[in-house]
Motif scaffolding. Structure first.
Motif, PDB file in Angstrom:
ATOM      1  N   ALA A   1       0.824  -1.217   0.000  1.00  0.00           N
ATOM      2  CA  ALA A   1       0.000   0.000   0.000  1.00  0.00           C
ATOM      3  C   ALA A   1       0.851   1.256   0.000  1.00  0.00           C
ATOM      4  N   THR A   2       0.395   2.259  -0.716  1.00  0.00           N
ATOM      5  CA  THR A   2       1.008   3.583  -0.656  1.00  0.00           C
ATOM      6  C   THR A   2       0.432   4.314   0.547  1.00  0.00           C
ATOM      7  N   ARG A   3       1.305   4.831   1.403  1.00  0.00           N
ATOM      8  CA  ARG A   3       0.841   5.553   2.590  1.00  0.00           C
ATOM      9  C   ARG A   3       0.575   7.013   2.257  1.00  0.00           C
ATOM     10  N   CYS A   4      -0.536   7.537   2.751  1.00  0.00           N
ATOM     11  CA  CYS A   4      -0.813   8.970   2.610  1.00  0.00           C
ATOM     12  C   CYS A   4       0.090   9.750   3.560  1.00  0.00           C
ATOM     13  N   ASP A   5       0.291  11.001   3.249  1.00  0.00           N
ATOM     14  CA  ASP A   5       0.984  11.917   4.157  1.00  0.00           C
ATOM     15  C   ASP A   5       0.008  12.274   5.267  1.00  0.00           C
ATOM     16  N   PHE A   6       0.294  11.842   6.483  1.00  0.00           N
ATOM     17  CA  PHE A   6      -0.674  12.035   7.565  1.00  0.00           C
ATOM     18  C   PHE A   6      -0.931  13.504   7.871  1.00  0.00           C
ATOM     19  N   THR A   7       0.027  14.368   7.570  1.00  0.00           N
ATOM     20  CA  THR A   7      -0.179  15.801   7.867  1.00  0.00           C
ATOM     21  C   THR A   7      -1.325  16.372   7.040  1.00  0.00           C
ATOM     22  N   ASN A   8      -1.709  15.678   5.960  1.00  0.00           N
ATOM     23  CA  ASN A   8      -2.816  16.153   5.127  1.00  0.00           C
ATOM     24  C   ASN A   8      -4.117  15.405   5.372  1.00  0.00           C
ATOM     25  N   ALA A   9      -4.147  14.575   6.413  1.00  0.00           N
ATOM     26  CA  ALA A   9      -5.309  13.701   6.631  1.00  0.00           C
ATOM     27  C   ALA A   9      -6.596  14.482   6.856  1.00  0.00           C
ATOM     28  N   ASN A  10      -6.491  15.686   7.440  1.00  0.00           N
ATOM     29  CA  ASN A  10      -7.683  16.494   7.704  1.00  0.00           C
ATOM     30  C   ASN A  10      -7.815  17.685   6.752  1.00  0.00           C
ATOM     31  N   ASP A  11      -6.925  17.774   5.799  1.00  0.00           N
ATOM     32  CA  ASP A  11      -6.982  18.854   4.809  1.00  0.00           C
ATOM     33  C   ASP A  11      -7.869  18.366   3.661  1.00  0.00           C
ATOM     34  N   VAL A  12      -9.177  18.607   3.787  1.00  0.00           N
ATOM     35  CA  VAL A  12     -10.128  17.929   2.907  1.00  0.00           C
ATOM     36  C   VAL A  12     -10.985  18.865   2.055  1.00  0.00           C
ATOM     37  N   TRP A  13     -11.047  20.138   2.393  1.00  0.00           N
ATOM     38  CA  TRP A  13     -12.000  21.027   1.725  1.00  0.00           C
ATOM     39  C   TRP A  13     -11.614  21.215   0.263  1.00  0.00           C
ATOM     40  N   TYR A  14     -12.434  20.673  -0.649  1.00  0.00           N
ATOM     41  CA  TYR A  14     -12.190  20.698  -2.090  1.00  0.00           C
ATOM     42  C   TYR A  14     -10.873  20.021  -2.481  1.00  0.00           C
ATOM     43  N   LYS A  15     -10.388  19.103  -1.645  1.00  0.00           N
ATOM     44  CA  LYS A  15      -9.164  18.380  -1.970  1.00  0.00           C
ATOM     45  C   LYS A  15      -9.508  17.017  -2.577  1.00  0.00           C
ATOM     46  N   LYS A  16      -8.743  16.620  -3.565  1.00  0.00           N
ATOM     47  CA  LYS A  16      -9.002  15.383  -4.289  1.00  0.00           C
ATOM     48  C   LYS A  16      -8.714  14.155  -3.421  1.00  0.00           C
ATOM     49  N   MET A  17      -9.526  13.126  -3.584  1.00  0.00           N
ATOM     50  CA  MET A  17      -9.240  11.849  -2.946  1.00  0.00           C
ATOM     51  C   MET A  17      -7.934  11.292  -3.501  1.00  0.00           C
ATOM     52  N   GLU A  18      -7.308  10.440  -2.688  1.00  0.00           N
ATOM     53  CA  GLU A  18      -6.025   9.864  -3.089  1.00  0.00           C
ATOM     54  C   GLU A  18      -6.085   8.344  -3.003  1.00  0.00           C
ATOM     55  N   ASN A  19      -5.292   7.693  -3.847  1.00  0.00           N
ATOM     56  CA  ASN A  19      -5.150   6.234  -3.777  1.00  0.00           C
ATOM     57  C   ASN A  19      -4.026   5.891  -2.818  1.00  0.00           C
ATOM     58  N   CYS A  20      -4.314   6.087  -1.545  1.00  0.00           N
ATOM     59  CA  CYS A  20      -3.315   5.783  -0.518  1.00  0.00           C
ATOM     60  C   CYS A  20      -4.038   5.490   0.788  1.00  0.00           C
ATOM     61  N   VAL A  21      -3.308   4.882   1.712  1.00  0.00           N
ATOM     62  CA  VAL A  21      -3.883   4.484   2.996  1.00  0.00           C
ATOM     63  C   VAL A  21      -3.450   5.483   4.065  1.00  0.00           C
ATOM     64  N   THR A  22      -4.412   6.031   4.785  1.00  0.00           N
ATOM     65  CA  THR A  22      -4.121   6.995   5.847  1.00  0.00           C
ATOM     66  C   THR A  22      -3.612   6.268   7.088  1.00  0.00           C
ATOM     67  N   PRO A  23      -2.421   6.606   7.589  1.00  0.00           N
ATOM     68  CA  PRO A  23      -1.916   5.927   8.786  1.00  0.00           C
ATOM     69  C   PRO A  23      -2.824   6.163   9.990  1.00  0.00           C
TER      70      PRO A  23
END
Length: 599
Positions: A363-385
């Motif tokens: 799995a590709t890990r998401c950058d956790f610092t962006n886990a709550n940065d969601v307003w009009y942000k595109k979904m990603e093909n990664c797993v949130t830690p």
């Protein structure tokens, strides 16, 4: 017959009044000088009284006169045309059709430009009435409030909704639970502990008329139900008219407006979301908002495809491949399958990533610092830690007022345990003061409540009652993002920018609370636009409570008068010397065809 007063008596009374005011001014001046000299206590109090006492005029407690606003002309807002009765600015059907249909882009938020905005008041339909009180409203909705019969025909065999006389009746059925929501929830409860308070917040994607969430209230579980504004006419509107939490929303290309690890349980009952497509991106988004140890329920296609492919009129090879892909994605996400029976499958998210070595390699890990940065942000093909506490830690309602892990761990700069506890105490005091002014706040008259600037959720915690629920809104421009703390407390909420319209139908909230909202957005967008949006989503005879600085509130009050609200300004509960005031308002009743709502 009344006698006319003696002019001499009037002159004596005026003289006495002037003498008293002059005397008080002199007294406070001397008192202020004495306090500032260092001999007494309360220097700031005496100084404020001296500053605010104008000895050249008689005291006038009317705020408008005192702040010299009465001379300003009030702008009268006209009703919008009747065609806008159910206007949803950021989910307008005509605008939506101009966007691509791929990945449901056209069902996402697309707000009007400044030039397209309606600067008028959205009317209620003719015959509109106050919704039934809870829990009667769960089962019955007045036809006049949502005059659309499409679902009664389209979903007739699925027991969603029935039209009876002048009301709609909701039998509690659904596409996947024809025996009723209670029987369906009891089956889920045989696998998921729904009765011990550990499962408190739920997300229902593709919710229909939200019967699942409506019946979960029995178990003290609060559900955020979402569905797009699509061919299923007014489903979210019906949900809110039933007085159940819901928003217009869709899993398309943009992240859901919730922080990571928000929900204890997520659900899809034949919600028509292509879970296996786009590399599992939609399931990864559910994983992001699901807390460690949370549950995901999928009922309907492709579960149990072997026995149902003919009834679903789909090739069995296609359904088999769809379920295989879903199973592969759940393994990648490290979800443990707990149950599959009939058309229901249930998975549980692992408590931490260490239990899933397969993620590290595949799995590709998401950058956790962006886990709550969601307003009009595109979904990603990664797993949130996973982060923070392994799970919600405490059952509800214990978790409502105990210190959340997000605060005790020090993960929110500037929000200490002491700040949290002080915030709780302050809001208990504020809410007590509100109840002295608006004596029906906790009577059941107001069920759908919104807090436009929720902070730590203490307003909602102070009002917590089975009679009501509160949508806690975290402004996207707030200095501190504390929405995760609100979910930890067992409450629900959403990110939103108040320069835009909220994702709901008109007339969906009974009470709106706005603490510091207009000061927060002072340099961002027009107070008039925010107030018009409040008016749009507020029911006729619904109430507002606006808490802000007195100068800001005076401007707000002037706009509110032009919207045909009855308003009343009150001092802060600590007294008139506090510059923060509270504006109470009630939206007058009027409907389409009333050209002058003020009459």
């Amino acid at each position: 017959m009344a006698k006319k007063g003696n002019p001499g008596d009037n002159r004596k009374r005026v003289s006495r009044s002037v003498f008293i005011i002059v005397g008080l001014c002199g007294f406070f001046y001397i008192l202020g000088a004495w306090q500032r000299s260092g001999f007494g206590k309360g220097d700031s109090i005496a100084l404020e009284i001296t500053k605010q006492t104008d000895c050249s005029i008689l005291s006038n407690l009317n705020y408008e006169t005192h702040h010299d606003i009465s001379a300003l002309k009030v702008k009268k807002f006209k009703p919008c045309k009747d065609q806008y009765i159910d206007y949803t600015p950021c989910h307008d059907q005509m605008r939506a059709m101009t966007f691509p249909r791929e990945n449901m882009v056209y069902r996402e938020r697309h707000c009007p430009s400044e030039e397209e905005k309606l600067h008028c008041l959205i009317p209620a339909p003719r015959g509109y009435v106050t919704p039934y009180p809870w829990p009667l409203s769960r089962d019955y909705v007045p036809y006049a409030n949502v005059p659309y019969k499409g679902l009664t025909v389209e979903k007739a065999v699925q027991n969603w909704i029935q039209y009876e006389g002048n009301v709609f009746r909701f039998p509690g059925g659904g596409t996947q639970f024809p025996q009723g929501a209670d029987a369906y929830i009891d089956e889920l409860a045989s696998v998921i502990p729904l009765d011990n308070g550990m499962v408190r917040t739920a997300l229902d994607t593709g919710c229909g008329v939200a019967s699942w969430g409506a019946y979960l209230f029995k178990k003290k579980i609060i559900t955020m139900s979402i569905a797009p504004r699509d061919s299923h006419e007014a489903q979210v509107q019906f949900a809110l008219e039933r007085r159940v939490p819901a928003i217009i929303g869709v899993l398309g290309t943009i992240k859901l407006p919730f922080p990571a690890g928000s929900f204890d349980m997520a659900h899809c009952s034949r919600c028509l979301i292509p879970w296996a497509s786009n590399g599992g991106m939609y399931m990864m988004e559910v994983d992001r908002v699901l807390r460690p140890g949370g549950y995901w329920i999928l009922s309907g296609p492709p579960i149990n495809w072997r026995n149902n492919y003919q009834a679903w009129q789909r090739p069995k090879e296609e359904l088999e491949e769809e379920q295989r892909k879903i199973e592969d994605i759940t393994k990648l996400l490290c979800w443990e399958k707990k149950h599959e029976k009939g058309e229901i499958a249930i998975w549980r998210k692992r408590l931490n990533n260490d239990e899933c070595p397969e993620q590290d390699t595949q799995a590709t890990r998401c950058d956790f610092t962006n886990a709550n940065d969601v307003w009009y942000k595109k979904m990603e093909n990664c797993v949130t830690p996973s982060h923070g506490a392994s799970d919600s830690g405490k059952p509800y309602p214990k978790r409502l007022n105990e210190v959340p892990f997000g605060i005790s761990s020090g993960s929110i700069p500037g929000i200490s345990v002491e700040v949290y506890e002080d915030d709780n105490r302050s809001w208990k005091k504020h809410v007590s003061a509100y109840k002295r002014i608006n004596k029906i706040i906790d009577s059941g008259r107001y069920r759908n409540i919104m807090d436009m600037n929720a902070g730590l959720g203490s307003f909602a915690a102070s009002l917590e009652s089975p009679k009501l629920w509160i949508m806690n809104v975290m402004p996207t421009i707030a200095e501190k993002d504390t929405l995760g703390v609100i979910f930890e407390r067992g409450l629900i909420g959403i990110y939103h920018d108040w320069c835009e319209a909220f994702s709901t139908y008109p007339r969906t909230y009974d009470l709106i609370h706005a603490n510091g909202v207009f000061s927060l957005y002072k340099d961002k967008c027009s107070a008039e636009d925010i107030l018009l949006e409040m008016d749009r989503i507020l029911r006729p005879e619904g109430a507002v409570i606006i808490r802000d600085q007195v100068g800001v509130l005076m401007q707000v009050n002037r706009v509110a008068k032009g919207m045909r609200w009855d308003t009343k300004m009150e001092d802060h509960e600590d007294g008139p010397l506090v510059s923060e005031k509270v504006l109470f308002g009630v939206k007058k009743y009027w409907v389409a065809g009333d050209n002058d709502p003020s009459s």
